[in-house]
Enzyme design. Structure first.
Site, PDB file in Angstrom:
ATOM      1  N   LYS A   1      -0.851   6.901   3.798  1.00 16.65           N
ATOM      2  CA  LYS A   1      -1.603   5.721   4.256  1.00 16.65           C
ATOM      3  C   LYS A   1      -0.670   4.769   5.014  1.00 16.65           C
ATOM      4  O   LYS A   1      -1.062   4.186   6.037  1.00 16.65           O
ATOM      5  CB  LYS A   1      -2.246   5.022   3.054  1.00 16.65           C
TER       6      LYS A   1
ATOM      7  N   GLU B   1      -5.874  12.459 -11.020  1.00 14.49           N
ATOM      8  CA  GLU B   1      -6.189  13.888 -11.047  1.00 14.49           C
ATOM      9  C   GLU B   1      -5.465  14.532 -12.230  1.00 14.49           C
ATOM     10  O   GLU B   1      -4.505  13.962 -12.765  1.00 14.49           O
ATOM     11  CB  GLU B   1      -5.656  14.557  -9.773  1.00 14.49           C
TER      12      GLU B   1
ATOM     13  N   GLY C   1      -9.816   3.343   0.932  1.00 16.44           N
ATOM     14  CA  GLY C   1     -11.214   3.625   0.580  1.00 16.44           C
ATOM     15  C   GLY C   1     -12.230   2.761   1.304  1.00 16.44           C
ATOM     16  O   GLY C   1     -12.378   2.845   2.525  1.00 16.44           O
TER      17      GLY C   1
HETATM   18  N1  HSE Z   1      -6.075   8.862  -5.186  1.00 17.34           N
HETATM   19  C1  HSE Z   1      -6.158   7.701  -4.361  1.00 17.34           C
HETATM   20  C2  HSE Z   1      -5.994   6.460  -5.201  1.00 17.34           C
HETATM   21  C3  HSE Z   1      -7.466   7.585  -3.611  1.00 17.34           C
HETATM   22  O1  HSE Z   1      -5.794   6.545  -6.402  1.00 17.34           O
HETATM   23  O2  HSE Z   1      -6.040   5.385  -4.641  1.00 17.34           O
HETATM   24  C4  HSE Z   1      -7.523   8.513  -2.449  1.00 17.34           C
HETATM   25  O3  HSE Z   1      -6.482   8.275  -1.559  1.00 17.34           O
END
Ligand code: HSE
Length: 464
Positions: free
Chosen positions: A237, A222, A166
């Site tokens: 990542k 989600e 992020g």
């Molecule tokens: N869903 C991811 C997280 C963020 O919880 O870190 C976007 O990659």
């Protein structure tokens, strides 16, 4: 104007025509016809996209000053124009025709995620001469080389700071700042949702389902939490970071992945008793295998010593350790998800791409000259902790120790829960470094021992 002494030095040796301009000459050549405005198209206007639009509009003046040209939002592609969104936008900007929008922009920001139509839209944007800024980790970890190649062929930028961790500046440091160093290992918490869940299990004594529900209520997880909980998001990542760090193509399919669904309250309790915390780690490291250099890229839950800085990463925060040959250890920490933090990383990339349009220059191309081989999963070497229910009678510990010894695995510590229940004792065995393959063979042998009722958990110990 008369030439000064410095200018007189800038010249060919007497009698020789100079062919290479000096640095001072190059710096004096202005970039031809710099644009006064750049068209920015936004694909997606959800949690992240709406914040990108908001920051672009809110900071218009500052961004213009920083770039040297106005950044004009020329369109926002959304699935349905009628859906509510988190930013007030001129209706004329909204379109459901993303394919058309990417043909009339200088910079396309893609935050719709997923493989398609994101891939086709990015390729089309590039073909039409736009630079691409994306947060799409799944796409880069799957089709990165194709998109890099298209961007290179078109001479445009591909930036993706927001795809990993992020808001944390991490891609740029690994891709650019450390390009003169040798990265040895990257060890990080790169998924906020799973860190929130594991942290809530540790600090609030919640079980996995309760912690997941809370993460969903708070908007971290989600409705379908699979990508986070099963480790796929972290694996994408890890693939991106490993590719950059080791100048080697690493795709999602190359990453060994294990999620956190198997972690229970007992794992977390035992971790605390042995001075650890459970974290989902993304690990990318250089290793030596049969006298050759190789890399290992993996995502799995692991026991991290309570004194290690990664153990103090709470809530939905991310943190990444980068160990390099010259710089030594570096740590990056911050918000790895969320609309505004992720939009910050995207805007940084937009400014970089825009500056190139105004002043010249280009983002780095894909670097994969090293093409280091991937270590097979069975050859990964680390420490393990096994928890098992055993019969509380003489000779059982010797049986278990024998199974480790037969496969050449050295035991570091053995603990037994103080109170056996109904003749069943809980045993905890931590090993010295061992191969995954040898560990798997040992596990099979232990499971078939007469005195072992069940192996209840196997966790790797990292960062020790
Ligand atoms: N869903 C991811 C997280 C963020 O919880 O870190 C976007 O990659």
């Amino acid at each position: 104007m008369a030439a000064g002494p410095a200018d007189q030095d800038v010249g060919a040796y007497p009698g020789h025509a100079r062919v290479t301009p000096t640095i001072s000459e190059v710096q004096r050549v202005p970039f031809p016809h710099p644009p006064t405005a750049l068209r920015v198209a936004l694909l997606g206007c959800g949690v992240v996209g709406s914040q990108v639009a908001h920051l672009l509009l809110e900071q218009e003046k500052d961004l213009t000053a920083r770039v040297g040209a106005r950044l004009e939002l020329v369109g926002v592609a959304v699935r349905s124009i009628d859906e509510p969104r988190g930013v007030e936008l001129d209706d004329a900007l909204l379109t459901e025709d993303a394919a058309e929008l990417v043909t009339r922009a200088d910079i396309v920001v893609e935050v719709i995620g997923g493989l398609e139509p994101a891939r086709t839209l990015q390729l089309s944007a590039i073909e039409h001469g736009a630079s691409v800024v994306t947060a799409n980790k799944a796409l880069l970890a799957t089709h990165g080389p194709e998109i890099y190649a298209a961007a290179d062929a078109a001479g445009v930028d591909l930036y993706f700071e927001a795809a990993v961790a992020g808001a944390i500046p991490l891609v740029r440091p690994v891709r650019e700042s450390l390009a003169g160093d040798r990265i040895l290992r990257i060890l990080g918490i790169v998924n906020g949702t799973t860190n929130y869940i594991l942290d809530a299990m540790t600090t609030q004594d919640l079980d996995f389902d309760e912690a997941l529900r809370t993460a969903q209520e708070l908007g971290y997880a989600e409705a379908d939490p699979t990508a986070d909980v099963e480790g796929h998001d972290a694996a994408a990542k890890a693939a991106i970071l490993a590719s950059l760090a080791f100048h080697t193509r690493v795709t999602l399919a190359d990453v060994s992945v294990e999620g956190i669904r198997g972690i229970d309250a007992d794992d977390v309790r035992w971790a605390a008793q042995t001075g650890h915390v459970v974290k989902l780690l993304a690990i990318a490291e250089r290793v030596e295998s049969n006298g050759r250099e190789a890399i290992s890229v993996r995502v799995h839950p692991a026991l991290v010593p309570a004194g290690h800085p990664l153990a103090s990463v709470h809530g939905a925060f991310n943190a990444v350790f980068v160990e390099t040959a010259a710089a030594g250890p570096l740590m990056f920490y911050g918000q790895g998800a969320g609309g505004r933090p992720t939009a910050s990383a995207i805007l940084g990339d937009v400014v970089s791409a825009a500056r190139h349009r105004v002043h010249g220059g280009k983002a780095p191309s894909e670097s994969f000259y090293a093409q280091l081989p991937l270590l097979p999963a069975a050859a990964i070497r680390t420490h393990y902790q096994l928890r098992m229910d055993v019969a509380d009678r003489p000779g059982v510990l010797a049986q278990v120790a024998g199974a480790f010894a037969e496969r050449g695995i050295s035991i570091e510590t053995v603990r037994q829960a103080p109170e056996p229940v109904d003749g069943v004792a809980e045993l905890l065995v931590a090993t010295h470094a061992a191969d995954e393959g040898a560990l798997a063979g040992t596990l099979e042998a232990i499971s078939s021992l007469s005195g072992v009722l069940a192996v209840t958990s196997v966790l790797r110990i990292e960062a020790s």
